[in-house]
Design an enzyme around this catalytic site. Structure first.
Site, PDB file in Angstrom:
ATOM      1  CE  LYS A  81      35.646  44.836  -1.068  1.00  0.00           C
ATOM      2  NZ  LYS A  81      34.322  45.620  -0.641  1.00  0.00           N
TER       3      LYS A  81
HETATM    4  C1  LIG Z   1      33.182  46.182  -1.827  1.00  0.00           C
HETATM    5  C2  LIG Z   1      32.467  45.601  -2.868  1.00  0.00           C
HETATM    6  C3  LIG Z   1      32.194  46.430  -4.133  1.00  0.00           C
HETATM    7  C4  LIG Z   1      32.159  48.183  -4.102  1.00  0.00           C
HETATM    8  O1  LIG Z   1      33.064  48.597  -3.427  1.00  0.00           O
HETATM    9  P1  LIG Z   1      33.028  50.188  -2.762  1.00  0.00           P
HETATM   10  O2  LIG Z   1      34.410  50.456  -2.882  1.00  0.00           O
HETATM   11  O3  LIG Z   1      32.777  49.905  -1.443  1.00  0.00           O
HETATM   12  O4  LIG Z   1      32.029  50.768  -3.643  1.00  0.00           O
HETATM   13  C5  LIG Z   1      31.687  45.885  -5.145  1.00  0.00           C
HETATM   14  N1  LIG Z   1      31.521  44.535  -5.224  1.00  0.00           N
HETATM   15  C6  LIG Z   1      31.889  43.640  -4.165  1.00  0.00           C
HETATM   16  C7  LIG Z   1      31.904  42.028  -4.596  1.00  0.00           C
HETATM   17  C8  LIG Z   1      32.518  44.175  -3.179  1.00  0.00           C
HETATM   18  O5  LIG Z   1      32.884  43.314  -2.038  1.00  0.00           O
END
Ligand SMILES: *Cc1c(COP(=O)(O)O)cnc(C)c1O
Length: 398
Positions: free
Chosen positions: A186
């Site tokens: 992210k």
């Molecule tokens: C990455 C993501 C998540 C979940 O996040 P994690 O930290 O990997 O559990 C939820 N929603 C969206 C749209 C994402 O891109």
């Protein structure tokens, strides 16, 4: 998008403070911790940056969504409206608490279509969950109006859009609750981590207790604390939170780098006849983590995606065929494949997604190509990449 590209001294310094204290847990051990409270520090900084009263940092973005739903009192049999284009985590969080994901069409914003949402509202609906995919947002105003009209909770999944804004407000802060992910890919990362933000004191208290086994966090003796309601463990460790403290401090720099790189590529593609861009709602500014564009039809989009890969241009996604992001490949959900028995409410109430018609979403998804914007690129290489992309796409369009 990935914050991991720029991991360095700031992150190491914050982690070393935790290592020096030796306290890896966010609660307790007051005497040993040498004043280090990284999870708390991250919550304070995140709430301030997101112009929200409260933040709760947890172990992942999926955990944040789960805790957010629970903190608003959502449970078994409640319906949560979720877009067909998202990451599987959005509906996983809903299923985890026995609630029912009701999948909904997207529009040219690549996020929830408010008109389609309205048609899905039933007496069981509790939450509308727009997902701000690939850095840009849903048209939140009409969604908020629907929530007000029907007494629903607006929960923004802003996991891919941290740093963007809508109506002058940070994404995640416009709804009743907003969630972020700090997983390794992210825009900013903790390694693994996530957070929710809210202005609602009850939601914050619920999230604080629920994410730590129901602990009420009163006093300084954990063992003596009471548990007003059932909880779970979604805690983040101090090591992860320390990385987050450093990365959050760099968020605005990351966004401006993304914007610069995005703008170069967009400029190069915007002169091509037949290329159009994803609609960003008028009140919004994206976080520039992806550039999304459409080709005139599915066949040309497939050809262009293939040609871009063959030309050695990495990071171009065709989500329509992707296993994790679009309903077409979610057979595990459609078939209700789970290791154990699903809650009766989910088994009985979840619509049949084998026969559901999402052609309105197919229309946009089938034509879409999505370009990941990297932080680590040199400006000269972005220009070269942009030029190459334009040449390849023009050749495909003839
Ligand atoms: C990455 C993501 C998540 C979940 O996040 P994690 O930290 O990997 O559990 C939820 N929603 C969206 C749209 C994402 O891109």
């Amino acid at each position: 998008m990935p914050g991991f590209e720029l991991f360095g001294d700031q992150e190491r310094n914050e982690v070393n403070k935790v290592l020096d204290s030796g306290v890896l847990m966010r609660y307790g051990f007051d005497g040993m911790r040498q004043g280090q409270w990284k999870a708390l520090e991250l919550e304070t900084a995140l709430a301030r940056r997101m112009e929200s009263r409260y933040a709760q940092v947890v172990s992942s973005g999926t955990a944040a969504l789960t805790v957010a739903l629970v903190s608003a009192g959502v449970g078994a049999g409640d319906e949560v409206i979720v877009p067909v284009f998202t990451f599987v985590a959005s509906f996983e969080a809903v299923l985890a608490i026995g609630a029912v994901p009701v999948l909904c069409d997207i529009d040219d914003t690549l996020t929830l279509d408010p008109g389609a949402v309205e048609k899905l509202i039933t007496p069981r609906t509790r939450v509308i969950m727009p997902v701000h995919m690939c850095g840009s947002m849903a048209d939140l105003k009409p969604l908020k109006e629907l929530c007000e009209k029907h007494g629903l909770v607006l929960l923004e999944d802003a996991c891919q859009a941290i740093g963007g804004t809508y109506d002058g407000k940070p994404l995640g802060s416009y709804g009743d609750l907003g969630c972020f992910s700090f997983d390794y890919v992210k825009t900013i990362t903790c390694g693994e981590g996530g957070a929710l933000i809210t202005n609602n004191e009850t939601y914050k208290n619920n999230a604080d207790h629920y994410s730590d086994h129901g602990h009420d966090h009163i006093g300084t003796d954990r063992g003596a604390e009471s548990h007003p309601f059932l909880g779970y463990n979604f805690r983040i460790s101090e090591l992860n939170a320390a990385v987050g403290v450093a990365q959050l401090g760099r968020l605005d720099d990351f966004i401006s780098i993304q914007k610069k790189h995005y703008s170069i590529i967009r400029e190069a593609l915007s002169s091509i006849d037949g290329v159009t861009f994803r609609r960003v709602p008028e009140a919004g500014e994206e976080n520039y983590s992806f550039l999304n564009f459409f080709l005139p039809d599915e066949n040309l989009a497939r050809k262009a995606h293939k040609a871009l890969a063959e030309a050695g241009i990495d990071g171009c996604f065709y989500w329509y065929d992707n296993n994790w992001h679009y309903i077409r490949k979610w057979d595990h959900l459609k078939n209700k494949e789970s290791l154990g028995k699903l809650p009766r409410e989910v088994a009985e109430q979840m619509p049949d997604y084998h026969t559901a018609d999402f052609s309105a979403s197919d229309h946009w998804m089938g034509r879409n190509i999505s370009v990941l914007i990297k932080l680590g690129w040199e400006e000269a290489s972005v220009k070269e990449r942009a030029g190459k992309m334009a040449t390849v796409i023009k050749a495909v369009l003839g």
